[in-house]
Enzyme design. Sequence first.
Site, PDB file in Angstrom:
ATOM      1  N   ASP A  25       0.825  -1.222   0.000  1.00 52.67           N
ATOM      2  CA  ASP A  25       0.000   0.000   0.000  1.00 52.67           C
ATOM      3  C   ASP A  25       0.853   1.264   0.000  1.00 52.67           C
ATOM      4  O   ASP A  25       0.432   2.306   0.504  1.00 52.67           O
ATOM      5  CB  ASP A  25      -0.952   0.018   1.207  1.00 52.67           C
ATOM      6  N   HIS A  53      -4.883  -1.349  -6.268  1.00 57.46           N
ATOM      7  CA  HIS A  53      -4.749   0.098  -6.164  1.00 57.46           C
ATOM      8  C   HIS A  53      -5.648   0.761  -7.195  1.00 57.46           C
ATOM      9  O   HIS A  53      -6.113   0.128  -8.135  1.00 57.46           O
ATOM     10  CB  HIS A  53      -3.292   0.534  -6.341  1.00 57.46           C
TER      11      HIS A  53
END
EC number: 6.3.4.4
Length: 445
Positions: A25, A53
């Site tokens: 992340d 994402h």
Amino acid sequence: MASMPKPNQSARGRVTVVLGSQWGDEGKGKLTDMLAGEMDICARCAGGNNAGHTIVANSGPDNVKTKFDFHLLPSGLVNPKCIGFIGSGVVMHVPSFFSELDTIEKKGLKCDNRLFVSDRTHLVFDFHQVVDGLKEVELGGSSIGTTKKGIGPAYSSKASRSGLRVHHLYDFDTFAAKFRKLVEGRFKRYGNFEYDTEGEIARYRAFAERLRPFVVDGVTFIHSMLSSNRRVLVEGANALMLDLDYGTYPFVTSSSTGIGGVCTGLGIPPQCIGGVIGVMKAYTSRVGAGPFPTELNDEIMTHLQEVGAEYGTTTGRRRRCGWLDLVMMRYSCLINGYTCLNLTKLDVLDNLPEIKVATTYMLGDKELSSFPADLNILAKVDVQYKTFKGWRGPISNCTSYEQLPDTCREYIEFIENFLGVHIEWIGVGPGREAMVHRPLPPHEM
């Protein structure tokens, strides 16, 4: 089918790799999106649809800004001239592949004749996902917090040499027999959970024909591209600290998420790799269980979660947050050999009065000389920090390094000097354009 190319020295250095350097992340997708415009191919080498994402890019005939969520497909597909490739190290859930493909094509991103899958890629089936959930229940309080996408069980099938690969779909009677045997083994292990084996086989007969135009001999494909002087961008999945060997085991994923996984996942030699960009947040986050030496449980944590929008793209889970851990980052740099770094989400720290970075792990009165393999040791470390004054103002409008506040540049340069790796890209806001590029001066290259 194209003949297998000969080894070609001109392929040396034509591959650029983007890797997560922490627990995932970090914002790899944004940099991948930016670099994909200069590349001919964007490849995935490991993992499955257990990470994700979001990218905002212009799309369709009206060139409208559109949000795309990527989980399994290479996000470089947002560049309409870029070819997407899913390598042999990936584990692929075929229904998710088509669902994701259909979704992005409905939004105007056409992928005809520019998305390919290695015939050696292993398959994730629905029963793998069922088993993933059953295993988490079985572990109880010791569960690691998987995404329950079936990734671990699929890699287990691969490691035990019972897994099924894409090419098996094209000898379907053999595929069906192997599939039944594989499911029977899971029934013996976990009991007769609810699962329609014959229905799944029927679905895969249809999937096989729809998938056929995408399937290539992965080794021949990638080396033919390299021999044609094509530029390849490799989009790493997850991050180094989730690597099966070098992450915080057992709180890791089931694949090689570091630089080694690039070579094995795509079938390329190391000399093809010209640059390795490590993506790191200006703080640290992780999803799920596992050790986290710099984790916060106060108003700073809440600030990082809320301002940084720290919610998983795949799971929606709130991420745990803490200060930047340079001990961990130094370990990550050693293993992956980053040629430069992309520091992301620096703007999330904008209004903090002070900012800390971890510089040392102490065990009693002894400084640890390396990142420990033993999680019992990691749980006991006392973390020593260096504290910086915050810059207490927005940086999202900065377009050059010189425009950043002095205290902000002090923070960046301390990180850079501590790690010994140049920070070339600095994320100063959520937008695609909110990235400061800071190349090395020519005399320092």
